[in-house]
Design an enzyme around this catalytic site. Sequence first.
Site, PDB file in Angstrom:
ATOM      1  N   ASP A  53     -37.135  -0.824  10.172  1.00 58.51           N
ATOM      2  CA  ASP A  53     -36.540  -1.313  11.420  1.00 58.51           C
ATOM      3  C   ASP A  53     -37.585  -1.478  12.518  1.00 58.51           C
ATOM      4  O   ASP A  53     -38.725  -1.022  12.379  1.00 58.51           O
ATOM      5  CB  ASP A  53     -35.491  -0.298  11.906  1.00 58.51           C
ATOM      6  CG  ASP A  53     -34.137  -0.601  11.312  1.00 58.51           C
ATOM      7  OD1 ASP A  53     -33.826  -1.777  11.072  1.00 58.51           O
ATOM      8  OD2 ASP A  53     -33.376   0.368  11.074  1.00 58.51           O
ATOM      9  N   TYR A 111     -40.918   8.752   2.837  1.00 60.99           N
ATOM     10  CA  TYR A 111     -40.995   8.543   4.284  1.00 60.99           C
ATOM     11  C   TYR A 111     -41.419   9.846   4.951  1.00 60.99           C
ATOM     12  O   TYR A 111     -41.074  10.946   4.480  1.00 60.99           O
ATOM     13  CB  TYR A 111     -39.628   8.162   4.855  1.00 60.99           C
ATOM     14  CG  TYR A 111     -39.232   6.721   4.696  1.00 60.99           C
ATOM     15  CD1 TYR A 111     -39.550   5.776   5.664  1.00 60.99           C
ATOM     16  CD2 TYR A 111     -38.511   6.297   3.580  1.00 60.99           C
ATOM     17  CE1 TYR A 111     -39.171   4.448   5.529  1.00 60.99           C
ATOM     18  CE2 TYR A 111     -38.128   4.961   3.434  1.00 60.99           C
ATOM     19  CZ  TYR A 111     -38.463   4.044   4.416  1.00 60.99           C
ATOM     20  OH  TYR A 111     -38.087   2.733   4.288  1.00 60.99           O
TER      21      TYR A 111
END
Lengths: 253, 253
Positions: A53, A111
């Site tokens: 994002d 992540y």
Amino acid sequence: MTRTIKLTLRYDGTAYGGFAPQPNAVTISALLREAIRRATGEVPRLAVAGRTDAGVHARGQVVSFSTASRIPADRFPHALNAHLPHDVVAVAAEEVPPAFHARYDAVSKVYSYTIDNSPFPDPLLRRYAWFVPQPLDLGAMRAAAALLVGRHDFAAFRSTGGAAKTSVRTLHRLEVAEVPGAPVVGRLLRIEAEADGFLYNMVRILAGTLVEVGLGRRSLDDVRAALATGDRTRAGRTAPPHGLCLEAVRYPE
Amino acid sequence: MTRTIKLTLRYDGTAYGGFAPQPNAVTISALLREAIRRATGEVPRLAVAGRTDAGVHARGQVVSFSTASRIPADRFPHALNAHLPHDVVAVAAEEVPPAFHARYDAVSKVYSYTIDNSPFPDPLLRRYAWFVPQPLDLGAMRAAAALLVGRHDFAAFRSTGGAAKTSVRTLHRLEVAEVPGAPVVGRLLRIEAEADGFLYNMVRILAGTLVEVGLGRRSLDDVRAALATGDRTRAGRTAPPHGLCLEAVRYPE
């Protein structure tokens, strides 16, 4: 002859509207597509491992595309970096079998989520860490993380807008560590999450949930209830994007 | 009643012309002086532990000043941060004896110098690490560092422009470490230097010298000769400012 190239990218997401194409923002995919066009003359269709994002960073994003150009695979980083801005960098490239797809073939993604847990924000980390000044109970955060690891329905840990058919995922690891080399004041925490796949905003909601547990605002029972009910309101807030970084994507050997 | 305040600062030096006042650049001292003026109504004389150059960062800079204001010492960070930009942050303050001086009373300073030793630059580190793509021989760098530790005349390791009367300093530590949590491609090196004081550009010249030794462009004998002769041309180049960070300043207990 058409070849498929697997490209590894690093980027500072601060200035961009995320990876995926968007009408009103400069996106990583648009920059990359243009760099490939300038290097090869072709406008490729890109497959990407993680659609990060706006504001999210990457140290090991993976993209695949096919090309008829004669650029040797290992020269692609040089060829593309000549046409990319300084905050988007191709770091590796290799030829892979024609059917390779950066997203579908990934077996897991890693992540990191970084938290600046200091009384005052560290200016050197302001683009890369979520500033949380209140004391965090690391033990409680780790206990919550342990509940979340495994194969679960993570419906409570996704934002609307994702297209995934099922919300069952296997979270291989969810670790909370203090980053060594402590600053003079405060401490730096790093959450690392590895899963076979992540739902939309899942890592940020996991991070937000762990932080709320660390603050004492949410209990381990809340975390259990979130998993059991799939109710988004039982999980924590969506942590801000700038603490998140796609570290690595793993593929079968 | 006048009190002396010892203030600890962090800053991202990217946007600034260094700490010390300068005619044609925004400097950290100018920002800090203005923030103190707005918080207290006074324009103080600042003593600073390390006069960092343009582009150099700090995680533990120390400044002292006297004030007649009634702001409690531990409220100074809040009071000043309200008037400082996001990349300059006061992180701690305490009242100290009236004669305290941030520079003269320091017993040692600790600087870090970060090197992005990867084939392609990490965009997340582009403001904070010197990008050196060629392979570096860590063993050779450590051997050179060992030669430099101790009490020496560091005349070969300073730029002109410093005002120091003697160039003899005691370098307590000069360590070269690989930062753990390796990125996917390449590695990150961190040089840490602690001394009773540093000459002008000394840490950057030490870093430049160690890198040239790591590249094989300079030998251990060159390092010995630089120390023995005081000849600036026998030491390495001055490494760029953005890899440098003032980590901490130590005072007597």
